[in-house]
Design a protein around this motif. Sequence first.
Motif, short mmCIF file in Angstrom:
data_model
loop_
_atom_site.label_atom_id
_atom_site.label_comp_id
_atom_site.label_asym_id
_atom_site.label_seq_id
_atom_site.Cartn_x
_atom_site.Cartn_y
_atom_site.Cartn_z
N ARG A 28 27.75 30.59 42.44
CA ARG A 28 29.20 30.37 42.34
C ARG A 28 29.71 30.83 40.97
O ARG A 28 30.74 31.49 40.87
N GLU A 29 28.97 30.51 39.90
CA GLU A 29 29.37 30.94 38.57
C GLU A 29 29.33 32.46 38.46
O GLU A 29 30.22 33.07 37.86
N GLY A 30 28.29 33.07 39.05
CA GLY A 30 28.20 34.53 39.04
C GLY A 30 29.36 35.17 39.79
O GLY A 30 29.93 36.16 39.36
N ARG A 31 29.71 34.56 40.93
CA ARG A 31 30.83 35.08 41.71
C ARG A 31 32.13 34.95 40.93
O ARG A 31 32.96 35.86 40.92
N ALA A 32 32.31 33.82 40.24
CA ALA A 32 33.53 33.62 39.44
C ALA A 32 33.60 34.65 38.32
O ALA A 32 34.66 35.20 38.04
N ARG A 33 32.45 34.92 37.66
CA ARG A 33 32.44 35.95 36.61
C ARG A 33 32.77 37.31 37.19
O ARG A 33 33.53 38.08 36.60
N ALA A 34 32.19 37.63 38.35
CA ALA A 34 32.45 38.93 38.98
C ALA A 34 33.93 39.06 39.37
O ALA A 34 34.54 40.11 39.19
N GLU A 35 34.51 37.97 39.89
CA GLU A 35 35.93 38.00 40.26
C GLU A 35 36.80 38.19 39.02
O GLU A 35 37.78 38.95 39.05
N ALA A 36 36.45 37.52 37.92
CA ALA A 36 37.22 37.67 36.68
C ALA A 36 37.09 39.10 36.16
O ALA A 36 38.08 39.70 35.71
N GLU A 37 35.89 39.64 36.23
CA GLU A 37 35.68 41.02 35.78
C GLU A 37 36.47 41.99 36.66
O GLU A 37 37.10 42.93 36.16
N CYS A 38 36.46 41.74 37.97
CA CYS A 38 37.21 42.58 38.90
C CYS A 38 38.70 42.52 38.59
O CYS A 38 39.38 43.55 38.58
N GLU A 39 39.21 41.33 38.31
CA GLU A 39 40.62 41.18 37.97
C GLU A 39 40.94 41.94 36.68
O GLU A 39 41.97 42.60 36.58
N GLY A 40 40.04 41.86 35.71
CA GLY A 40 40.23 42.61 34.47
C GLY A 40 40.27 44.10 34.72
O GLY A 40 41.09 44.82 34.14
N LEU A 41 39.38 44.57 35.59
CA LEU A 41 39.37 46.00 35.92
C LEU A 41 40.64 46.41 36.66
O LEU A 41 41.17 47.50 36.44
N ARG A 42 41.14 45.52 37.54
CA ARG A 42 42.40 45.82 38.23
C ARG A 42 43.54 45.97 37.22
O ARG A 42 44.36 46.88 37.31
N GLU A 49 43.27 46.71 34.05
CA GLU A 49 43.03 47.92 33.26
C GLU A 49 43.45 49.16 34.05
O GLU A 49 44.09 50.07 33.50
N ALA A 50 43.13 49.19 35.34
CA ALA A 50 43.53 50.32 36.17
C ALA A 50 45.04 50.42 36.26
O ALA A 50 45.60 51.52 36.19
N LEU A 51 45.70 49.28 36.37
CA LEU A 51 47.17 49.27 36.43
C LEU A 51 47.75 49.81 35.12
O LEU A 51 48.67 50.63 35.12
N ALA A 52 47.18 49.39 33.99
CA ALA A 52 47.66 49.87 32.69
C ALA A 52 47.42 51.38 32.57
O ALA A 52 48.29 52.12 32.08
N LEU A 53 46.25 51.83 33.03
CA LEU A 53 45.95 53.27 32.97
C LEU A 53 46.90 54.07 33.85
O LEU A 53 47.33 55.17 33.49
N ARG A 54 47.25 53.52 35.02
CA ARG A 54 48.22 54.20 35.89
C ARG A 54 49.56 54.31 35.19
O ARG A 54 50.23 55.35 35.25
N GLY A 55 49.97 53.23 34.51
CA GLY A 55 51.23 53.26 33.76
C GLY A 55 51.18 54.31 32.65
O GLY A 55 52.14 55.07 32.47
N GLU A 56 50.05 54.38 31.94
CA GLU A 56 49.91 55.39 30.88
C GLU A 56 49.95 56.79 31.48
O GLU A 56 50.56 57.70 30.91
N ARG A 57 49.28 56.97 32.62
CA ARG A 57 49.28 58.28 33.27
C ARG A 57 50.69 58.67 33.69
O ARG A 57 51.13 59.80 33.46
N ASP A 58 51.41 57.73 34.29
CA ASP A 58 52.78 58.01 34.71
C ASP A 58 53.66 58.37 33.51
O ASP A 58 54.47 59.30 33.58
N ALA A 59 53.46 57.64 32.41
CA ALA A 59 54.24 57.94 31.20
C ALA A 59 53.87 59.32 30.68
O ALA A 59 54.74 60.09 30.25
N SER A 60 52.58 59.67 30.73
CA SER A 60 52.12 60.98 30.26
C SER A 60 52.70 62.09 31.13
O SER A 60 53.14 63.13 30.62
N VAL A 61 52.72 61.87 32.43
CA VAL A 61 53.29 62.87 33.35
C VAL A 61 54.77 63.03 33.05
O VAL A 61 55.29 64.15 32.99
N GLY A 62 55.47 61.93 32.83
CA GLY A 62 56.90 61.99 32.50
C GLY A 62 57.13 62.75 31.21
O GLY A 62 58.04 63.58 31.11
#
Length: 106
Positions: A51-65, A67-80
């Motif tokens: 359960r603790e491992g799953r919670a850590r993995a979910e937190a890591e996954c949320e962090g990656l989500r 980060e991906a959202l921030a990178l998409r925003g940076e990419r969109d700004a760069s394209v603009g």
Amino acid sequence: AEEACEDMAGRRDAALQGLARAEGERDLAIEAAAAAAAERDEALEGLRAEREGRARAEAECEGLRREALALRGERDASVGAREAVSESAEALRGERDAALRGEKGA
């Protein structure tokens, strides 16, 4: 009377043997229960760790989500920004071409 005493002693001995057998069976049952409790505790610890491992993995996954959202925003700004630079360059080329045409006409 002696026979009755021997009979009673035999019954007592049989009862004591039965009691010893029952105590032995009780001890085995206690050992089995302790082993089952240890297995249960081990299984619970495994579930807790899972359960603790799953919670850590979910937190890591949320962090990656995030980060991906921030990178998409940076990419969109760069394209603009790239599009704005292209438009500025196109406008400057137009101005240069107009200036060159003006010089040729003069």
